[in-house]
Design a protein around this motif. Sequence first.
Motif, mmCIF file in Angstrom:
data_model
loop_
_atom_site.group_PDB
_atom_site.id
_atom_site.type_symbol
_atom_site.label_atom_id
_atom_site.label_comp_id
_atom_site.label_asym_id
_atom_site.label_seq_id
_atom_site.Cartn_x
_atom_site.Cartn_y
_atom_site.Cartn_z
ATOM 1 N N ASP A 124 0.805 -1.210 0.000
ATOM 2 C CA ASP A 124 0.000 0.000 0.000
ATOM 3 C C ASP A 124 0.842 1.264 0.000
ATOM 4 O O ASP A 124 0.342 2.353 0.252
ATOM 5 C CB ASP A 124 -0.972 0.015 1.171
ATOM 6 C CG ASP A 124 -0.285 -0.108 2.528
ATOM 7 O OD1 ASP A 124 0.944 -0.326 2.542
ATOM 8 O OD2 ASP A 124 -0.975 0.001 3.548
ATOM 9 N N ASP A 125 2.134 1.177 -0.308
ATOM 10 C CA ASP A 125 2.998 2.339 -0.423
ATOM 11 C C ASP A 125 2.725 3.022 -1.762
ATOM 12 O O ASP A 125 2.808 2.393 -2.817
ATOM 13 C CB ASP A 125 4.466 1.905 -0.351
ATOM 14 C CG ASP A 125 5.422 3.083 -0.223
ATOM 15 O OD1 ASP A 125 5.280 4.026 -1.024
ATOM 16 O OD2 ASP A 125 6.281 3.048 0.664
ATOM 17 N N PRO A 126 2.379 4.317 -1.771
ATOM 18 C CA PRO A 126 2.018 4.979 -3.025
ATOM 19 C C PRO A 126 3.142 5.006 -4.051
ATOM 20 O O PRO A 126 2.895 5.212 -5.230
ATOM 21 C CB PRO A 126 1.628 6.396 -2.585
ATOM 22 C CG PRO A 126 2.187 6.569 -1.226
ATOM 23 C CD PRO A 126 2.234 5.201 -0.620
ATOM 24 N N ALA A 158 -13.296 -9.272 -3.788
ATOM 25 C CA ALA A 158 -12.893 -8.844 -2.452
ATOM 26 C C ALA A 158 -12.306 -7.436 -2.483
ATOM 27 O O ALA A 158 -12.572 -6.615 -1.590
ATOM 28 C CB ALA A 158 -11.869 -9.826 -1.879
ATOM 29 N N THR A 159 -11.522 -7.145 -3.503
ATOM 30 C CA THR A 159 -10.909 -5.817 -3.630
ATOM 31 C C THR A 159 -11.971 -4.744 -3.828
ATOM 32 O O THR A 159 -11.917 -3.676 -3.199
ATOM 33 C CB THR A 159 -9.921 -5.813 -4.804
ATOM 34 O OG1 THR A 159 -8.866 -6.740 -4.535
ATOM 35 C CG2 THR A 159 -9.322 -4.431 -5.026
ATOM 36 N N ALA A 185 -1.759 0.896 -14.751
ATOM 37 C CA ALA A 185 -1.130 1.515 -13.586
ATOM 38 C C ALA A 185 -2.112 2.297 -12.734
ATOM 39 O O ALA A 185 -1.814 2.627 -11.581
ATOM 40 C CB ALA A 185 0.009 2.427 -14.041
ATOM 41 N N HIS A 186 -3.280 2.593 -13.270
ATOM 42 C CA HIS A 186 -4.262 3.393 -12.532
ATOM 43 C C HIS A 186 -5.215 2.537 -11.698
ATOM 44 O O HIS A 186 -5.863 3.053 -10.782
ATOM 45 C CB HIS A 186 -5.067 4.264 -13.507
ATOM 46 C CG HIS A 186 -4.228 5.200 -14.302
ATOM 47 N ND1 HIS A 186 -3.623 6.306 -13.758
ATOM 48 C CD2 HIS A 186 -3.859 5.157 -15.614
ATOM 49 C CE1 HIS A 186 -2.927 6.932 -14.697
ATOM 50 N NE2 HIS A 186 -3.050 6.265 -15.821
ATOM 51 N N GLY A 187 -5.338 1.252 -12.017
ATOM 52 C CA GLY A 187 -6.232 0.409 -11.245
ATOM 53 C C GLY A 187 -6.741 -0.757 -12.066
ATOM 54 O O GLY A 187 -6.193 -1.099 -13.112
ATOM 55 N N ALA A 223 -4.352 2.521 -5.689
ATOM 56 C CA ALA A 223 -4.220 2.641 -4.234
ATOM 57 C C ALA A 223 -5.173 1.691 -3.520
ATOM 58 O O ALA A 223 -4.813 1.052 -2.531
ATOM 59 C CB ALA A 223 -4.489 4.078 -3.798
ATOM 60 N N GLN A 224 -6.393 1.564 -4.024
ATOM 61 C CA GLN A 224 -7.373 0.680 -3.394
ATOM 62 C C GLN A 224 -6.987 -0.786 -3.549
ATOM 63 O O GLN A 224 -7.177 -1.585 -2.625
ATOM 64 C CB GLN A 224 -8.755 0.940 -3.987
ATOM 65 C CG GLN A 224 -9.344 2.276 -3.572
ATOM 66 C CD GLN A 224 -10.596 2.634 -4.348
ATOM 67 O OE1 GLN A 224 -10.748 2.275 -5.517
ATOM 68 N NE2 GLN A 224 -11.508 3.340 -3.705
#
Length: 313
Positions: free
Chosen positions: A13-15, A237-238, A265-267, A278-279
């Motif tokens: 979870d490190d940005p 789950a995510t 890279a965005h999700g 990030a989520q």
Amino acid sequence: MAGARGAAALERDDPRRYGVNALETLLEGLVDYAGLFPPAALPMDDAVRNYAAYRVGERRGMLARFVLPVARLDEFVRAASRIDRGGDIGPWPLSVLAGPIDASVVAAFNREHGARWVIDSIEAKATTVGEVNAVAAAYGGLIVYVEIPVDADPAELVHAIGAAHLRAKIRTGGVTPEAFPAPAAVLRFLAECVQRQVPFKATAGLHHPLRGEYPLTYAPDAERGTMYGFLNVFLAATLLHAGTEPASLVELLEERDPAAIVADAHGISWRGLHASAAQVAQARSRFAGSFGSCSFEEPVQDLAALRLLPPRL
């Protein structure tokens, strides 16, 4: 990779990680290798040899722990002692199936062998709150997953697991069709874990990325059955962890089209629903643990065949 071998690396979870494909984050350290268990049911020597190779192999980023029963720890030590680990460094992380009565065996193993192999995860079973509390009383300082039945409403057991600071485990299949819970039961379990902020792992029947009909064993004449995909389960789950309503995700558990899942890279997106990078990272770090599979190669090969395997993983 972090978590799989305890190496110094950025947390999920490190940005600073968000430049990578979000599917890589979802898949990192996702597979606990359970080659000793059906349908593979390999001899100990073969399973240990496989795990040693996977730890230094091209797709080692997907690998997490070696899973074994507590009763086979001595056999594991004999087999693992014969392995040439080459450039592999750090202790192997083990996840051990054990009950409360085995706590002293686990502690003694870690005292004697922790520099080479360390039990950092326990997998126990419980069908009552009392059994959950007995597991909690037996193990401290370790990650503990408690497998619970999900055919009935698991709310009381998930609440007890969370109150005891343990983690939940769901069995998502087996070697017979009736071993697979209904999609609604899987989603209810995941939603309850999200509501109670209880991390989870899954086991059984998740060899393939997407839902479909597959042989239930490796026998030439094996019966076929409808199996869950690990992408279906862990993406659901995510999205739940990111705030998506459970009712929106029933169809995701049944998704069979790889083109419906788009990651960059965005999700990750699925049919209009989206989890940011990030989520995804936060869900993997804080909620969605791993799944046990008797094959490591099958999940990797299937992802590659579907062109869903990130090149850097």
